[in-house]
Design a protein around this motif. Structure first.
Motif, PDB file in Angstrom:
ATOM      1  N   GLY A 117     -22.831  -5.389   6.785  1.00  0.00           N
ATOM      2  CA  GLY A 117     -23.757  -5.836   7.717  1.00  0.00           C
ATOM      3  C   GLY A 117     -24.155  -4.906   9.523  1.00  0.00           C
ATOM      4  N   SER A 118     -24.295  -5.414  10.199  1.00  0.00           N
ATOM      5  CA  SER A 118     -24.935  -4.437  10.910  1.00  0.00           C
ATOM      6  C   SER A 118     -26.140  -3.579  10.981  1.00  0.00           C
ATOM      7  CB  SER A 118     -23.363  -3.160  11.732  1.00  0.00           C
ATOM      8  OG  SER A 118     -23.736  -2.508  13.167  1.00  0.00           O
ATOM      9  N   TYR A 119     -25.568  -2.337  11.436  1.00  0.00           N
ATOM     10  CA  TYR A 119     -26.889  -1.456  11.639  1.00  0.00           C
ATOM     11  C   TYR A 119     -27.779  -1.449   9.421  1.00  0.00           C
ATOM     12  CZ  TYR A 119     -28.912   3.069  10.490  1.00  0.00           C
ATOM     13  OH  TYR A 119     -30.164   3.992  10.216  1.00  0.00           O
ATOM     14  N   PRO A 120     -26.642  -1.112   8.901  1.00  0.00           N
ATOM     15  CA  PRO A 120     -27.610  -1.056   7.288  1.00  0.00           C
ATOM     16  C   PRO A 120     -28.229  -1.830   6.768  1.00  0.00           C
ATOM     17  CG  PRO A 120     -25.350  -0.312   7.436  1.00  0.00           C
ATOM     18  CD  PRO A 120     -25.480  -0.700   8.770  1.00  0.00           C
ATOM     19  N   MET A 121     -28.064  -3.145   7.659  1.00  0.00           N
ATOM     20  CA  MET A 121     -28.664  -4.446   7.174  1.00  0.00           C
ATOM     21  C   MET A 121     -30.168  -4.247   8.152  1.00  0.00           C
ATOM     22  SD  MET A 121     -25.893  -7.183   7.627  1.00  0.00           S
ATOM     23  CE  MET A 121     -27.841  -8.420   7.784  1.00  0.00           C
ATOM     24  N   GLU A 224     -31.926  10.090   6.322  1.00  0.00           N
ATOM     25  CA  GLU A 224     -33.006  10.608   6.803  1.00  0.00           C
ATOM     26  C   GLU A 224     -31.534  10.307   8.717  1.00  0.00           C
ATOM     27  OE1 GLU A 224     -36.009   8.203   6.722  1.00  0.00           O
ATOM     28  OE2 GLU A 224     -36.642   8.801   4.705  1.00  0.00           O
ATOM     29  N   GLU A 225     -31.267   9.377   8.564  1.00  0.00           N
ATOM     30  CA  GLU A 225     -30.951   8.892   9.689  1.00  0.00           C
ATOM     31  C   GLU A 225     -29.373   8.115   9.344  1.00  0.00           C
ATOM     32  OE1 GLU A 225     -32.847   6.287  12.949  1.00  0.00           O
ATOM     33  OE2 GLU A 225     -32.781   4.568  11.666  1.00  0.00           O
ATOM     34  N   ILE A 226     -28.512   8.033  10.799  1.00  0.00           N
ATOM     35  CA  ILE A 226     -27.504   8.052  10.964  1.00  0.00           C
ATOM     36  C   ILE A 226     -26.831   7.374  12.377  1.00  0.00           C
ATOM     37  CG2 ILE A 226     -24.549   9.040  11.567  1.00  0.00           C
ATOM     38  CD1 ILE A 226     -25.837  10.895   9.077  1.00  0.00           C
ATOM     39  N   CYS A 227     -26.293   6.617  12.483  1.00  0.00           N
ATOM     40  CA  CYS A 227     -26.260   5.674  13.790  1.00  0.00           C
ATOM     41  C   CYS A 227     -24.756   5.434  13.523  1.00  0.00           C
ATOM     42  CB  CYS A 227     -26.409   3.955  13.148  1.00  0.00           C
ATOM     43  SG  CYS A 227     -26.877   2.404  14.533  1.00  0.00           S
ATOM     44  N   VAL A 228     -24.384   5.394  14.682  1.00  0.00           N
ATOM     45  CA  VAL A 228     -22.977   5.538  15.356  1.00  0.00           C
ATOM     46  C   VAL A 228     -22.800   3.975  16.697  1.00  0.00           C
ATOM     47  CG1 VAL A 228     -21.751   6.228  17.387  1.00  0.00           C
ATOM     48  CG2 VAL A 228     -23.002   8.046  15.788  1.00  0.00           C
ATOM     49  N   VAL A 229     -22.939   2.774  16.199  1.00  0.00           N
ATOM     50  CA  VAL A 229     -22.772   1.692  16.557  1.00  0.00           C
ATOM     51  C   VAL A 229     -20.975   1.833  17.158  1.00  0.00           C
ATOM     52  CG1 VAL A 229     -23.481   0.623  14.777  1.00  0.00           C
ATOM     53  CG2 VAL A 229     -21.240   0.736  14.913  1.00  0.00           C
ATOM     54  N   TYR A 230     -20.576   1.116  18.740  1.00  0.00           N
ATOM     55  CA  TYR A 230     -20.271   0.890  19.408  1.00  0.00           C
ATOM     56  C   TYR A 230     -20.188  -0.813  20.169  1.00  0.00           C
ATOM     57  CZ  TYR A 230     -23.547   2.010  23.048  1.00  0.00           C
ATOM     58  OH  TYR A 230     -24.605   1.559  24.012  1.00  0.00           O
ATOM     59  N   ALA A 231     -19.213  -1.112  19.811  1.00  0.00           N
ATOM     60  CA  ALA A 231     -18.067  -2.363  20.668  1.00  0.00           C
ATOM     61  C   ALA A 231     -18.012  -2.644  21.971  1.00  0.00           C
ATOM     62  CB  ALA A 231     -17.386  -3.162  19.846  1.00  0.00           C
ATOM     63  N   GLY A 232     -19.621  -2.168  22.787  1.00  0.00           N
ATOM     64  CA  GLY A 232     -18.823  -2.175  23.978  1.00  0.00           C
ATOM     65  C   GLY A 232     -18.585  -1.361  25.252  1.00  0.00           C
ATOM     66  N   ASP A 233     -17.656  -0.478  24.604  1.00  0.00           N
ATOM     67  CA  ASP A 233     -17.952   1.347  25.499  1.00  0.00           C
ATOM     68  C   ASP A 233     -17.870   1.946  25.098  1.00  0.00           C
ATOM     69  OD1 ASP A 233     -16.565   3.206  27.036  1.00  0.00           O
ATOM     70  OD2 ASP A 233     -14.514   2.278  27.158  1.00  0.00           O
ATOM     71  N   ARG A 234     -19.382   2.402  25.730  1.00  0.00           N
ATOM     72  CA  ARG A 234     -19.154   3.895  24.529  1.00  0.00           C
ATOM     73  C   ARG A 234     -18.635   5.208  24.825  1.00  0.00           C
ATOM     74  NH1 ARG A 234     -25.490   5.289  24.668  1.00  0.00           N
ATOM     75  NH2 ARG A 234     -24.824   6.952  23.970  1.00  0.00           N
ATOM     76  N   ASP A 255     -27.966   5.603  17.986  1.00  0.00           N
ATOM     77  CA  ASP A 255     -27.122   4.875  18.426  1.00  0.00           C
ATOM     78  C   ASP A 255     -26.888   3.874  18.971  1.00  0.00           C
ATOM     79  OD1 ASP A 255     -27.019   4.596  21.779  1.00  0.00           O
ATOM     80  OD2 ASP A 255     -27.331   6.962  20.745  1.00  0.00           O
ATOM     81  N   GLU A 256     -26.125   2.474  19.275  1.00  0.00           N
ATOM     82  CA  GLU A 256     -26.688   1.251  18.862  1.00  0.00           C
ATOM     83  C   GLU A 256     -25.782   0.227  19.538  1.00  0.00           C
ATOM     84  OE1 GLU A 256     -27.619  -1.136  14.609  1.00  0.00           O
ATOM     85  OE2 GLU A 256     -29.164  -0.311  15.566  1.00  0.00           O
ATOM     86  N   ILE A 257     -25.111  -0.574  20.503  1.00  0.00           N
ATOM     87  CA  ILE A 257     -24.462  -1.432  20.670  1.00  0.00           C
ATOM     88  C   ILE A 257     -23.723  -2.209  19.658  1.00  0.00           C
ATOM     89  CG2 ILE A 257     -23.327  -3.549  21.564  1.00  0.00           C
ATOM     90  CD1 ILE A 257     -25.511  -2.609  24.242  1.00  0.00           C
ATOM     91  N   LEU A 258     -22.956  -3.016  18.862  1.00  0.00           N
ATOM     92  CA  LEU A 258     -22.306  -3.148  17.875  1.00  0.00           C
ATOM     93  C   LEU A 258     -22.827  -4.164  17.737  1.00  0.00           C
ATOM     94  CD1 LEU A 258     -20.620  -3.134  14.772  1.00  0.00           C
ATOM     95  CD2 LEU A 258     -18.067  -3.373  16.023  1.00  0.00           C
ATOM     96  N   VAL A 259     -23.132  -5.601  16.366  1.00  0.00           N
ATOM     97  CA  VAL A 259     -23.367  -6.386  16.772  1.00  0.00           C
ATOM     98  C   VAL A 259     -22.050  -7.543  16.894  1.00  0.00           C
ATOM     99  CG1 VAL A 259     -25.260  -6.806  15.098  1.00  0.00           C
ATOM    100  CG2 VAL A 259     -23.062  -7.153  14.114  1.00  0.00           C
ATOM    101  N   PRO A 260     -22.342  -8.643  17.878  1.00  0.00           N
ATOM    102  CA  PRO A 260     -21.403  -9.513  18.284  1.00  0.00           C
ATOM    103  C   PRO A 260     -20.187 -10.105  17.306  1.00  0.00           C
ATOM    104  CG  PRO A 260     -23.167  -9.255  20.045  1.00  0.00           C
ATOM    105  CD  PRO A 260     -23.761  -9.062  18.501  1.00  0.00           C
ATOM    106  N   VAL A 261     -21.054 -10.511  16.575  1.00  0.00           N
ATOM    107  CA  VAL A 261     -20.508 -10.787  15.342  1.00  0.00           C
ATOM    108  C   VAL A 261     -19.254  -9.993  14.435  1.00  0.00           C
ATOM    109  CG1 VAL A 261     -22.637 -12.918  14.488  1.00  0.00           C
ATOM    110  CG2 VAL A 261     -21.911 -10.890  13.155  1.00  0.00           C
ATOM    111  N   ALA A 262     -19.435  -8.368  14.498  1.00  0.00           N
ATOM    112  CA  ALA A 262     -19.106  -7.986  14.179  1.00  0.00           C
ATOM    113  C   ALA A 262     -17.294  -7.702  15.873  1.00  0.00           C
ATOM    114  CB  ALA A 262     -19.339  -6.298  14.152  1.00  0.00           C
TER     115      ALA A 262
END
Length: 278
Positions: A117-121, A224-234, A255-262
């Motif tokens: 789920g999340s960024y990899p999709m 090629e790319e690595i993503c850091v996801v964070y839930a509201g507080d980075r 980086d990106e905000i973690l999807v709400p469902v997660a």
């Protein structure tokens, strides 16, 4: 051939952000109020509410009718082919509902269980679009996307074990023991499910443990790319971003905000690190 991409908000794709990507909202329930992710509640507003009403929060998946209507809408716009990418079928029924809806469509459809789920999709969709630009065939792109589902990585440092217990993402025993002993968990997606892979006693140690897990996984890969996801507080996310940039300069760090469902299941403040080994 005109190809559309279909996904849901568990991918982090933004509704109406790209003309060829069609995003069906998932749902979140906070304080007994149901919201359609993005359509009725922004990600930023979601996390403000999650801070207050995180315990007992729930998620809902896109139902068959919503997906059926989206396939019809895509066809009405003149598309001939659809590639649908959905979160792990072990955790939600979106994939199964999409398969059923696609079978009632006259479009040429490939429905893929991302097993994550999340960024990899979202990364899979971006990589797939790039493959079409290179001139690859529909069937070849689909087969490559299936390979990506085996190569996607996601490590997560959750912040609300009580909520994970309620949602069934970790066992009741694990949650109780973690609470009693002040244990911090690191989770990893494997075979479409989420498993604890590390348990440490303090918040300081969990950051080092997370780095170790990620470094071991990256030993024989060069994404090629690595993503850091964070839930509201980075705040913790920034620590990982700095470390990744210095340790893996050959990879683009985003980086990106973690999807709400997660975020519902993992808790406000959760941090994750993700990539595709390709």
């Amino acid at each position: 051939m005109k190809v559309a991409w279909l996904t849901d908000t568990a991918s982090g794709c933004i509704i109406d952000a790209h003309e060829d990507i069609f995003v069906v909202p998932m749902g979140v329930i906070l304080n007994d109020q149901h919201y359609q992710d993005q359509a009725e509640l922004s990600v930023e507003d979601f996390y403000k509410l999650l801070q207050q009403y995180g315990d007992g929060a729930k998620t809902t998946q896109p139902n068959f009718q919503a997906l059926h209507d989206m396939y019809d809408h895509i066809e009405s716009l003149g598309y001939t082919h659809v590639i649908a990418i959905h979160p792990s079928s072990e955790l939600t029924g979106s994939f199964q509902n999409s398969v059923k809806a696609s079978q009632e469509s006259s479009l040429t459809c490939a429905v893929i269980d991302s097993r994550i789920g999340s960024y990899p999709m979202k990364a899979m969709i971006q990589k797939g679009m790039a493959l079409f630009e290179e001139g690859l065939s529909f069937d070849t792109v689909v087969e490559q996307l299936k390979v990506y589902t085996e190569d996607a990585m996601l490590f997560v440092q959750p912040k609300n074990l009580n909520q994970m217990k309620k949602s069934g993402r970790v066992s009741k025993t694990q949650s109780i023991m973690a609470g009693l002993l002040n244990i911090q968990l690191i989770l990893k997606f494997e075979e479409g499910k989420v498993y604890p892979i590390e348990k440490v006693r303090t918040k300081k140690k969990v950051i080092e443990a997370m780095k170790t897990c990620v470094a071991q996984a990256l030993e024989n890969s060069n994404p090629e790319e690595i993503c850091v996801v964070y839930a509201g507080d980075r705040s913790e996310a920034d620590l990982y971003i700095e470390w990744l940039k210095s340790s893996y300069p050959q990879s683009k760090i985003v980086d990106e905000i973690l999807v709400p469902v997660a975020g519902v299941h993992l808790g406000y403040g959760t941090v994750g690190i993700s990539w595709i080994n390709a």
